[in-house]
Write a protein that holds these residues in place. Structure first.
Motif, PDB file in Angstrom:
ATOM      1  N   ARG A 275      30.015   3.739   5.571  1.00 53.85           N
ATOM      2  CA  ARG A 275      29.855   4.559   6.762  1.00 53.85           C
ATOM      3  C   ARG A 275      28.524   4.229   7.430  1.00 53.85           C
ATOM      4  NH1 ARG A 275      26.748   9.348   5.252  1.00 53.85           N
ATOM      5  NH2 ARG A 275      26.449   9.243   3.021  1.00 53.85           N
ATOM      6  N   GLN A 276      28.470   4.432   8.712  1.00 55.24           N
ATOM      7  CA  GLN A 276      27.257   4.159   9.461  1.00 55.24           C
ATOM      8  C   GLN A 276      26.235   5.241   9.164  1.00 55.24           C
ATOM      9  OE1 GLN A 276      26.541   1.482  11.359  1.00 55.24           O
ATOM     10  NE2 GLN A 276      28.497   0.650  10.657  1.00 55.24           N
ATOM     11  N   THR A 277      25.021   4.837   8.858  1.00 53.61           N
ATOM     12  CA  THR A 277      23.956   5.803   8.559  1.00 53.61           C
ATOM     13  C   THR A 277      22.788   5.574   9.502  1.00 53.61           C
ATOM     14  OG1 THR A 277      22.987   4.321   6.934  1.00 53.61           O
ATOM     15  CG2 THR A 277      24.578   5.935   6.116  1.00 53.61           C
ATOM     16  N   GLU A 278      21.938   6.587   9.572  1.00 52.22           N
ATOM     17  CA  GLU A 278      20.733   6.459  10.380  1.00 52.22           C
ATOM     18  C   GLU A 278      19.721   5.614   9.628  1.00 52.22           C
ATOM     19  OE1 GLU A 278      19.115  10.164  11.644  1.00 52.22           O
ATOM     20  OE2 GLU A 278      21.072  11.072  11.862  1.00 52.22           O
ATOM     21  N   PRO A 279      18.822   4.942  10.353  1.00 45.64           N
ATOM     22  CA  PRO A 279      17.784   4.187   9.642  1.00 45.64           C
ATOM     23  C   PRO A 279      16.883   5.140   8.863  1.00 45.64           C
ATOM     24  CG  PRO A 279      17.395   4.172  12.012  1.00 45.64           C
ATOM     25  CD  PRO A 279      18.717   4.814  11.787  1.00 45.64           C
ATOM     26  N   GLN A 280      16.252   4.621   7.820  1.00 47.09           N
ATOM     27  CA  GLN A 280      15.404   5.461   6.959  1.00 47.09           C
ATOM     28  C   GLN A 280      14.260   6.107   7.716  1.00 47.09           C
ATOM     29  OE1 GLN A 280      14.224   2.890   3.823  1.00 47.09           O
ATOM     30  NE2 GLN A 280      16.123   3.184   2.696  1.00 47.09           N
ATOM     31  N   ARG A 281      13.771   5.433   8.751  1.00 44.37           N
ATOM     32  CA  ARG A 281      12.649   5.976   9.506  1.00 44.37           C
ATOM     33  C   ARG A 281      12.993   7.310  10.166  1.00 44.37           C
ATOM     34  NH1 ARG A 281      13.172   1.264   9.729  1.00 44.37           N
ATOM     35  NH2 ARG A 281      13.586   0.187  11.601  1.00 44.37           N
TER      36      ARG A 281
ATOM     37  N   TRP B  80       6.184   0.111   2.465  1.00 44.77           N
ATOM     38  CA  TRP B  80       6.359   0.660   1.116  1.00 44.77           C
ATOM     39  C   TRP B  80       7.551   1.610   1.080  1.00 44.77           C
ATOM     40  CZ3 TRP B  80       6.240   5.728  -0.516  1.00 44.77           C
ATOM     41  CH2 TRP B  80       6.244   5.931  -1.885  1.00 44.77           C
ATOM     42  N   GLN B  81       7.669   2.473   2.093  1.00 47.06           N
ATOM     43  CA  GLN B  81       8.787   3.415   2.146  1.00 47.06           C
ATOM     44  C   GLN B  81      10.122   2.679   2.198  1.00 47.06           C
ATOM     45  OE1 GLN B  81       8.307   6.116   5.377  1.00 47.06           O
ATOM     46  NE2 GLN B  81       6.727   7.308   4.356  1.00 47.06           N
ATOM     47  N   LYS B  82      10.167   1.609   2.986  1.00 46.37           N
ATOM     48  CA  LYS B  82      11.409   0.853   3.117  1.00 46.37           C
ATOM     49  C   LYS B  82      11.844   0.284   1.767  1.00 46.37           C
ATOM     50  CE  LYS B  82      13.320  -3.059   5.660  1.00 46.37           C
ATOM     51  NZ  LYS B  82      13.016  -4.157   6.564  1.00 46.37           N
ATOM     52  N   VAL B  83      10.907  -0.326   1.036  1.00 50.08           N
ATOM     53  CA  VAL B  83      11.227  -0.913  -0.270  1.00 50.08           C
ATOM     54  C   VAL B  83      11.486   0.174  -1.308  1.00 50.08           C
ATOM     55  CG1 VAL B  83      10.288  -2.302  -2.158  1.00 50.08           C
ATOM     56  CG2 VAL B  83       9.986  -3.045   0.202  1.00 50.08           C
TER      57      VAL B  83
ATOM     58  N   GLU C 132       0.845  -1.199   0.000  1.00 49.30           N
ATOM     59  CA  GLU C 132       0.000   0.000   0.000  1.00 49.30           C
ATOM     60  C   GLU C 132       0.879   1.248   0.000  1.00 49.30           C
ATOM     61  OE1 GLU C 132      -3.337   2.197   2.755  1.00 49.30           O
ATOM     62  OE2 GLU C 132      -2.883   0.099   3.114  1.00 49.30           O
ATOM     63  N   TYR C 133       0.536   2.182  -0.874  1.00 48.29           N
ATOM     64  CA  TYR C 133       1.316   3.405  -1.053  1.00 48.29           C
ATOM     65  C   TYR C 133       1.429   4.176   0.264  1.00 48.29           C
ATOM     66  CZ  TYR C 133       2.497   8.133  -2.483  1.00 48.29           C
ATOM     67  OH  TYR C 133       3.096   9.359  -2.594  1.00 48.29           O
TER      68      TYR C 133
ATOM     69  N   ARG D 234      14.802   2.111  -0.821  1.00 46.30           N
ATOM     70  CA  ARG D 234      15.962   1.264  -1.122  1.00 46.30           C
ATOM     71  C   ARG D 234      16.150   1.168  -2.638  1.00 46.30           C
ATOM     72  NH1 ARG D 234      15.233  -3.841   1.667  1.00 46.30           N
ATOM     73  NH2 ARG D 234      15.985  -2.690   3.444  1.00 46.30           N
ATOM     74  N   LEU D 235      15.064   0.930  -3.371  1.00 45.52           N
ATOM     75  CA  LEU D 235      15.158   0.846  -4.832  1.00 45.52           C
ATOM     76  C   LEU D 235      15.557   2.189  -5.425  1.00 45.52           C
ATOM     77  CD1 LEU D 235      11.999  -1.317  -5.571  1.00 45.52           C
ATOM     78  CD2 LEU D 235      14.379  -2.048  -5.642  1.00 45.52           C
ATOM     79  N   ARG D 236      14.965   3.257  -4.930  1.00 49.10           N
ATOM     80  CA  ARG D 236      15.274   4.580  -5.468  1.00 49.10           C
ATOM     81  C   ARG D 236      16.732   4.944  -5.212  1.00 49.10           C
ATOM     82  NH1 ARG D 236      12.260   9.938  -6.559  1.00 49.10           N
ATOM     83  NH2 ARG D 236      14.089  11.182  -6.876  1.00 49.10           N
ATOM     84  N   ASN D 237      17.225   4.637  -4.013  1.00 49.84           N
ATOM     85  CA  ASN D 237      18.620   4.941  -3.702  1.00 49.84           C
ATOM     86  C   ASN D 237      19.570   4.168  -4.618  1.00 49.84           C
ATOM     87  OD1 ASN D 237      18.005   6.730  -1.704  1.00 49.84           O
ATOM     88  ND2 ASN D 237      18.181   5.251  -0.048  1.00 49.84           N
ATOM     89  N   SER D 238      19.242   2.925  -4.938  1.00 47.53           N
ATOM     90  CA  SER D 238      20.128   2.164  -5.819  1.00 47.53           C
ATOM     91  C   SER D 238      20.115   2.744  -7.229  1.00 47.53           C
ATOM     92  CB  SER D 238      19.747   0.690  -5.834  1.00 47.53           C
ATOM     93  OG  SER D 238      18.502   0.497  -6.457  1.00 47.53           O
ATOM     94  N   VAL D 239      18.945   3.183  -7.711  1.00 47.52           N
ATOM     95  CA  VAL D 239      18.871   3.789  -9.051  1.00 47.52           C
ATOM     96  C   VAL D 239      19.637   5.105  -9.086  1.00 47.52           C
ATOM     97  CG1 VAL D 239      17.294   4.886 -10.680  1.00 47.52           C
ATOM     98  CG2 VAL D 239      16.732   2.669  -9.722  1.00 47.52           C
ATOM     99  N   GLU D 240      19.424   5.954  -8.090  1.00 43.32           N
ATOM    100  CA  GLU D 240      20.114   7.247  -8.063  1.00 43.32           C
ATOM    101  C   GLU D 240      21.621   7.061  -7.884  1.00 43.32           C
ATOM    102  OE1 GLU D 240      18.868  10.043  -8.917  1.00 43.32           O
ATOM    103  OE2 GLU D 240      16.797   9.384  -8.965  1.00 43.32           O
TER     104      GLU D 240
END
Length: 157
Positions: free
Chosen positions: A145-151, A67-70, A61-62, A73-79
């Protein structure tokens, strides 16, 4: 599904109460039909069978957290890949001067070759980080490098 005029997204000549809601809403004029207006114009909503609506189905569901997690992740790999291919010391796909030819089709073919070379370069670099046949890898892997979680930074759905 609901009539766009009843949903407040358009104005319709068949439904006079939807007129005058503002100039920002488009005016819809359905094609005349000898059998009368289509179902969506005669009633407030219609039911679409699962088979007919299957092309619009989404697994997630949008806007939900999953949905944000998936999606991110996909958008970051494309960019990230776009940035990799735009590297001015390698393929430099952003600079059209590297493809000195006219025409959209010719530009597209040359861009495909540049992207294929970027893929080859990426795979070659990855293979060099593998330890094959008990030997040491030719290159060291990059330390992430260590990053913060997407949330922590993603907007709420």
């Amino acid at each position: 599904m609901m009539c766009p005029a009843d949903a407040g997204k358009t104005q319709c000549l068949i439904k006079p109460y939807t007129l005058g809601r503002g100039i920002h809403l488009p005016l819809v004029d359905p094609d005349p039909n000898p059998t009368g207006p289509v179902n969506v114009c005669r009633q407030r909503s219609i039911t679409i069978t699962p088979a007919a609506g299957a092309k619009h189905w989404q697994a997630l569901e949008y806007g939900t957290e999953e949905w944000q997690k998936v999606y991110f992740r996909l958008r970051n790999s494309v960019e990230g890949y776009n940035g990799y291919a735009k590297n001015p010391l390698a393929e430099s796909i952003e600079a059209s001067g590297t493809r000195r030819i006219r025409g959209i089709a010719a530009q597209t073919v040359l861009l495909v070759f540049q992207l294929a070379h970027a893929n080859r370069r990426k795979i070659k670099n990855w293979v060099e980080t593998l330890a094959l046949n008990g030997e040491r890898p030719r290159r060291r892997t990059h330390l992430r490098r260590q990053t913060e979680p997407q949330r922590a930074w993603a907007p709420a759905g």
